[in-house]
Scaffold this motif. Sequence first.
Motif, mmCIF file in Angstrom:
data_model
loop_
_atom_site.group_PDB
_atom_site.id
_atom_site.type_symbol
_atom_site.label_atom_id
_atom_site.label_comp_id
_atom_site.label_asym_id
_atom_site.label_seq_id
_atom_site.Cartn_x
_atom_site.Cartn_y
_atom_site.Cartn_z
ATOM 1 N N ASP A 73 44.457 38.522 53.480
ATOM 2 C CA ASP A 73 43.458 39.415 52.906
ATOM 3 C C ASP A 73 42.818 38.685 51.732
ATOM 4 O O ASP A 73 43.387 38.615 50.641
ATOM 5 N N THR A 135 39.712 46.975 58.971
ATOM 6 C CA THR A 135 40.616 46.581 57.888
ATOM 7 C C THR A 135 40.465 47.462 56.654
ATOM 8 O O THR A 135 41.445 48.016 56.131
ATOM 9 N N GLU A 136 39.257 47.601 56.147
ATOM 10 C CA GLU A 136 39.067 48.338 54.894
ATOM 11 C C GLU A 136 39.389 49.820 55.060
ATOM 12 O O GLU A 136 39.987 50.440 54.168
ATOM 13 N N LYS A 139 43.172 50.131 55.115
ATOM 14 C CA LYS A 139 43.748 49.958 53.777
ATOM 15 C C LYS A 139 43.585 51.235 52.952
ATOM 16 O O LYS A 139 44.528 51.677 52.273
ATOM 17 N N ALA A 140 42.409 51.833 53.012
ATOM 18 C CA ALA A 140 42.175 53.069 52.262
ATOM 19 C C ALA A 140 43.062 54.198 52.784
ATOM 20 O O ALA A 140 43.577 55.017 52.001
#
Length: 259
Positions: A73, A135-136, A139-140
């Motif tokens: 990351d 991905t984002e 992650k959130a």
Amino acid sequence: MTGNNQNELIQKAIAVLESLESGNPEAITSYVHPDRYIQHNQALADGRGAMLGALDHLKEIGTKVSVKRAFLDGDYVALHSVYDFHGPKVGFDIFRFEQGLIVEHWDNLQELVERTPSHHTMTDGPDTIRDLDKTEANKAYVQSYVENILGGKNPDLLPSYFDGDRYIQHSPHIADGLSGLGAALQALKERNVEFQYTHVHRIIGQGDFVLAVSEGHFDGRHTAFYDLFRVENGKIAEHWDVIEAILPAEKRKNSNSRF
């Protein structure tokens, strides 16, 4: 960052870990910054020299390292591994790179448990990264889960993070399924065992794998929690973890924060 550069950083991080088994200093001297290496493992002194100085002893005691998962990351590489030194252990290592050199390291280690209620091992399961475009969002989602459920902000949301009872559990004392997680949390409550996440320090993810690094308390001890989640179709599908008590100040060999 190109895919080749991403692979290169992961390969460097793995080579450094594998040097702990081989005793060969080449990877450390090649890939760890000679003057700026911050060590957050508080059982080790700061700087590259401390790592090099430990190699002979680690080889002498027969240290083994087997990396099971690796993902990147940005400038951070996360590795999920099985170790054997002074007994078998499971660990997460995080390396931060600057201009291709490792400048910072965090880790968490726990004794390996062979027999688990889920009948999975602490490290088996998928290792191929999927859903890079998510991905984002993943992650959130994981940060929300850790804060709301493990951190206690909104525990009533627990069922919303899972697809029914479909949840693969690798934590060594918890059974599969949302039902297994609920039973484990209830058992801790009934036994008056303190289990509290107080702060999420770092979220590292690539595709469907997301690692949350948190601070809290477990059974009366100041604790570091490393939780790896696999997210599938917008729900938490699988979980691995490593829990380690934080050393008291008088036993630490460096003055850096654990986080």
